[in-house]
Design a protein around this motif. Structure first.
Motif: not given
Length: 183
Positions: A149-150, A155-157, A161-164
């Motif tokens: 998962v890491t 490179g992802a925030d 990601l949660t907001s999208q």
């Protein structure tokens, strides 16, 4: 509502996910259950009626079945964490967001519906079921999943990601609400 208590179970992120589960507590009458189901439908929820107690309840058990095989595939080196996520997010997960497993299977059967699908896909599916893995969480597997998962999130925030995800989920819920034939 008389006739006993009805227990309500919310799915995590209840402000986004409209599914709720109603279970019986203290032997409510069928009328009390139906009244509770009607109430939750009236406020935009999608209640399900749990007819018999089961550990984990319906949605959690279905998730657990998928997770079990996902963890097994990673443990056995058959697929990476990212490959498993991609297989679901860009495969059956798209259809599952619209219809449940039985209605999707019915549509897969074409004009013959679920009866046709079961006749033709039943034997291979049963073979797959017999081949599904058994897995036990342990330090090594937990570390492999965490590492996967890491790596997938490099490179992802996480907040972005949660907001999208939530924005797309809300848009999907609106599309479903606007569709008069999707259940």
């Amino acid at each position: 509502m008389g006739g006993g208590l009805v227990r309500l179970l919310f799915v995590k992120a209840g402000e986004l996910v409209h599914q709720t589960a109603l279970g019986r507590a203290a032997a409510p009458s069928e009328a009390a259950v139906e009244q509770a189901l009607a109430f939750y439908r009236s406020i935009g929820k999608k209640p399900i009626h749990i007819r018999r107690e089961v550990k984990g309840h319906i949605a959690n058990r279905l998730q657990a079945a998928l997770w079990r095989e996902a963890f097994y595939l990673v443990e056995q080196g058959i697929a990476s964490v990212e490959d498993v996520d991609t297989a679901i997010a860009h495969g059956p997960g798209l259809r599952w967001a619209l219809l449940g497993p039985f209605l999707n299977l019915h549509l897969s059967g074409g004009a013959g519906g679920i009866a046709h699908a079961l006749e033709h896909l039943g034997p291979p599916v049963e073979s797959w079921w017999r081949d599904l893995g058994n897995v036990t969480l342990n330090e090594e597997l937990n570390a492999a999943i965490t590492r996967g998962v890491t790596e997938e999130l490099v490179g992802a925030d996480l907040a972005d990601l949660t907001s999208q995800r939530d924005d797309v989920l809300l848009a999907l819920l609106q599309l479903k609400a606007d569709a008069d034939r999707l259940l």
